[in-house]
Motif scaffolding. Sequence first.
Motif, PDB file in Angstrom:
ATOM      1  N   PRO A 271       0.811  -1.227   0.000  1.00 25.58           N
ATOM      2  CA  PRO A 271       0.000   0.000   0.000  1.00 25.58           C
ATOM      3  C   PRO A 271       0.842   1.273   0.000  1.00 25.58           C
ATOM      4  N   ASN A 272       0.263   2.348  -0.503  1.00 21.36           N
ATOM      5  CA  ASN A 272       0.833   3.696  -0.411  1.00 21.36           C
ATOM      6  C   ASN A 272      -0.335   4.672  -0.363  1.00 21.36           C
ATOM      7  N   ALA A 273      -1.146   4.525   0.671  1.00 19.17           N
ATOM      8  CA  ALA A 273      -2.374   5.315   0.761  1.00 19.17           C
ATOM      9  C   ALA A 273      -2.100   6.807   0.876  1.00 19.17           C
ATOM     10  N   ALA A 274      -0.933   7.177   1.413  1.00 20.05           N
ATOM     11  CA  ALA A 274      -0.626   8.602   1.569  1.00 20.05           C
ATOM     12  C   ALA A 274      -0.628   9.336   0.235  1.00 20.05           C
ATOM     13  N   SER A 275      -0.344   8.622  -0.857  1.00 16.72           N
ATOM     14  CA  SER A 275      -0.371   9.226  -2.198  1.00 16.72           C
ATOM     15  C   SER A 275      -1.639   8.860  -2.961  1.00 16.72           C
TER      16      SER A 275
END
Length: 482
Positions: A271-275
């Motif tokens: 995951p890379n939810a911040a982006s």
Amino acid sequence: MYIGIDIGTSEVKALLLGPDQCVVGSAGVALTVSRPHPGHSEQDPADWWGATQAALASLQAAHPGEYAATQAIGLSGQMHGAVLLDAQDRVLRPAILWNDTRSAAECSEMMHELAALSDLGGSLAMPGFTAPKLRWVARHEPEVFRRVAKVLLPKDYVRLMLTGEHASDMSDASGTLWLDVRRRDWSDPLLALTGLSRRHMPRLVEGSEVSGRLRAEVAQSLGLRPGTVVAGGAGDNAASAVGMGAVQPGQGFLSLGTSGVLFVVTPTYQPNAASATHAFCHAVPGRWHQMSVMLAAASALQWVAKLLGTPHVADVAARAAALDAAGREAAPLFLPYLSGERTPHNDAGVRGSFHGLDFDTDAARLGYAVMEGVSFGLRDGLAALNAAGSEVTRLSLVGGGARSAFWAQMLASALDVEIVTHGGSAVGGALGAARLGALSAGAPMASTCLPPPVDTVYQPDPGESVLLAPRYALFRSLYRRP
């Protein structure tokens, strides 16, 4: 023979696939969307079932022998829609769709109440997802919420009609914001945010597994054999990936349609939810995928063509392609955020803009700026996927934008990956659904999930990359978060 059924937003499509992986035929039936209030988007689940029956009847009429020999059915569909059923499987209200934005406040509340939300669910809470919709229903339609016994996704309602089973697959369930995507299981903490529990959820299966079998009375009405296998299926993007043979880590596609989607298969949950990326389960076991989404892609070129009074988008693209290097360097920069942006900014309020207009700006330079700006937005999306550990060297280009060789070459240079197009080959959710049906009936993945024939290959052009690099740096500097 295998049937794939894709429950889209504007159309239900049925496709008949032969054991040699050749498409025998397809049929589609149009759907309409109801918008009773600003920001609302709904459909009647009965319309999906009616359109499915009509599409299958068309397939049967056109190919009676092949149709009757169907061994398995696969399902694909629009993701995130909320179908609310009571204890007798009666629909309680119109389904709230993926493009409904009414639950923005609920999303903010959910993010505040559970810090681990994006790590569990693979994404930030967004109004498109299913879970915030149920929180909205609980607040604004409490009498409906009290009667909810099951929540199904659009394609899974059609499965219920076919088999009588409450079931969903991992890829589609990933888009609910109730799934622990890493564990491929429902998450009790995420469910608790909306006052629901596992008893409200369908049974989970892999997309290539058997989810149920065709009920005798339904089989008779459809002209198919009772007990025909129905596969778990997939959400629309994962199904499209299966249709394009993207099932191994590093494989992926770029969809240049109304919106722009970058889809890359990963071996683990990354995951890379911040982006504002999505990390979801893939439709086949032991695979996940990352996805970045920009809200305006080929539709931005359609917009500028209309603005310029040009009847054909291809004419604008041709003018842009005719520019020499000096003309491209003098073109304005375009921020493609005409309806907000998702990846990487997650900013619903930002809007598009041109920068660097002067008296020499003409239709060719405006067209070029739009194509370049969309390419840069997709580069932002790829960077967000790479930051989460994704590695990709080749992407299949699909969608309306794939018709422009000039744009395909620009994307190869801007993204620094090999871009391939597939001509008129059949791709899409219905094909992937049919392939998942074949897998559930025992067909081997290696010979079933093959990529379509390559039409053209575009390699990054060093000269174009040098031209684009400083313009991309300036493009990145122009966005300012409020």
